[in-house]
Design a protein around this motif. Sequence first.
Motif, PDB file in Angstrom:
ATOM      1  N   LYS A 273      35.219 -33.289  38.963  1.00 33.25           N
ATOM      2  CA  LYS A 273      35.693 -34.554  39.552  1.00 33.25           C
ATOM      3  C   LYS A 273      36.158 -35.534  38.489  1.00 33.25           C
ATOM      4  O   LYS A 273      37.244 -36.088  38.569  1.00 33.25           O
ATOM      5  CB  LYS A 273      34.592 -35.211  40.392  1.00 33.25           C
ATOM      6  N   ASP A 274      35.296 -35.802  37.523  1.00 33.66           N
ATOM      7  CA  ASP A 274      35.618 -36.761  36.457  1.00 33.66           C
ATOM      8  C   ASP A 274      34.855 -36.366  35.190  1.00 33.66           C
ATOM      9  O   ASP A 274      33.674 -36.691  35.059  1.00 33.66           O
ATOM     10  CB  ASP A 274      35.251 -38.184  36.882  1.00 33.66           C
ATOM     11  N   PRO A 275      35.507 -35.700  34.263  1.00 35.48           N
ATOM     12  CA  PRO A 275      34.804 -35.257  33.053  1.00 35.48           C
ATOM     13  C   PRO A 275      34.445 -36.397  32.101  1.00 35.48           C
ATOM     14  O   PRO A 275      33.739 -36.183  31.125  1.00 35.48           O
ATOM     15  CB  PRO A 275      35.801 -34.297  32.396  1.00 35.48           C
ATOM     16  N   ASN A 276      34.919 -37.597  32.388  1.00 38.83           N
ATOM     17  CA  ASN A 276      34.620 -38.757  31.527  1.00 38.83           C
ATOM     18  C   ASN A 276      33.694 -39.752  32.210  1.00 38.83           C
ATOM     19  O   ASN A 276      33.791 -40.950  31.979  1.00 38.83           O
ATOM     20  CB  ASN A 276      35.918 -39.450  31.103  1.00 38.83           C
ATOM     21  N   HIS A 277      32.799 -39.250  33.045  1.00 31.28           N
ATOM     22  CA  HIS A 277      31.816 -40.132  33.710  1.00 31.28           C
ATOM     23  C   HIS A 277      30.465 -39.434  33.701  1.00 31.28           C
ATOM     24  O   HIS A 277      30.271 -38.409  34.324  1.00 31.28           O
ATOM     25  CB  HIS A 277      32.237 -40.431  35.154  1.00 31.28           C
TER      26      HIS A 277
ATOM     27  N   VAL B 140      25.840 -45.950  32.493  1.00 30.59           N
ATOM     28  CA  VAL B 140      27.080 -45.201  32.652  1.00 30.59           C
ATOM     29  C   VAL B 140      27.747 -45.079  31.287  1.00 30.59           C
ATOM     30  O   VAL B 140      27.925 -46.067  30.587  1.00 30.59           O
ATOM     31  CB  VAL B 140      28.034 -45.912  33.651  1.00 30.59           C
ATOM     32  N   LEU B 141      28.097 -43.843  30.937  1.00 26.47           N
ATOM     33  CA  LEU B 141      28.841 -43.570  29.707  1.00 26.47           C
ATOM     34  C   LEU B 141      30.208 -43.049  30.117  1.00 26.47           C
ATOM     35  O   LEU B 141      30.304 -42.070  30.856  1.00 26.47           O
ATOM     36  CB  LEU B 141      28.128 -42.528  28.845  1.00 26.47           C
ATOM     37  N   ASN B 142      31.271 -43.708  29.680  1.00 22.89           N
ATOM     38  CA  ASN B 142      32.621 -43.222  29.945  1.00 22.89           C
ATOM     39  C   ASN B 142      32.959 -42.162  28.914  1.00 22.89           C
ATOM     40  O   ASN B 142      33.685 -42.404  27.961  1.00 22.89           O
ATOM     41  CB  ASN B 142      33.639 -44.369  29.913  1.00 22.89           C
TER      42      ASN B 142
ATOM     43  N   TYR C 252      26.708 -50.332  30.658  1.00 20.88           N
ATOM     44  CA  TYR C 252      27.856 -49.502  30.314  1.00 20.88           C
ATOM     45  C   TYR C 252      27.807 -49.212  28.822  1.00 20.88           C
ATOM     46  O   TYR C 252      28.041 -50.097  28.006  1.00 20.88           O
ATOM     47  CB  TYR C 252      29.164 -50.186  30.713  1.00 20.88           C
ATOM     48  N   ALA C 253      27.498 -47.966  28.498  1.00 19.24           N
ATOM     49  CA  ALA C 253      27.325 -47.561  27.107  1.00 19.24           C
ATOM     50  C   ALA C 253      28.646 -47.102  26.507  1.00 19.24           C
ATOM     51  O   ALA C 253      29.422 -46.400  27.158  1.00 19.24           O
ATOM     52  CB  ALA C 253      26.300 -46.441  27.009  1.00 19.24           C
ATOM     53  N   THR C 254      28.886 -47.501  25.268  1.00 16.31           N
ATOM     54  CA  THR C 254      30.033 -46.994  24.528  1.00 16.31           C
ATOM     55  C   THR C 254      29.604 -45.852  23.616  1.00 16.31           C
ATOM     56  O   THR C 254      30.404 -45.001  23.268  1.00 16.31           O
ATOM     57  CB  THR C 254      30.697 -48.097  23.686  1.00 16.31           C
TER      58      THR C 254
END
Length: 138
Positions: free
Chosen positions: A60-64, A80-82, A107-109
């Motif tokens: 679905k979303d490999p960057n979530h 949440v890590l993008n 929201y983690a970087t």
Amino acid sequence: MKKSAIIGLITIAICIGFLVSLNADTDSYSNFKEAASSQKEEHVMGYWEKSKGTYYDALKDPNHFAFYMKDEKGDVKKVVLNGTKPQDFERSEKLVLIGAMKDDTFYATKILMKCPSKYNDNLVEVNKDGQVKQYKKS
């Protein structure tokens, strides 16, 4: 008093003021409550709340990547890590999140993980692309 003594005292006072201001700017770990009231990027240390699991669907979303973490004060928040799910995330003992709070979610970087090892007790850094490397403090 002599002029040289007064100039010396003023110089010492300026140096002390400078050192105090440097110490005030150093980063230290905060908790979710402090991160929520801060306008800058924070470092929050805690533990993965294993009972709540993780969310990662590469199709679905490999960057979530999302999970819940308990900070040092005992508060549990959604994180949440993008980016991709870190390799060996489930094996980590302790986490350090770098990012910011928005609403009730952190929201983690970056995620720094302390993984258990018989011989090595260092933190590893996980980038947004899922790459894992040794974390070096600068």
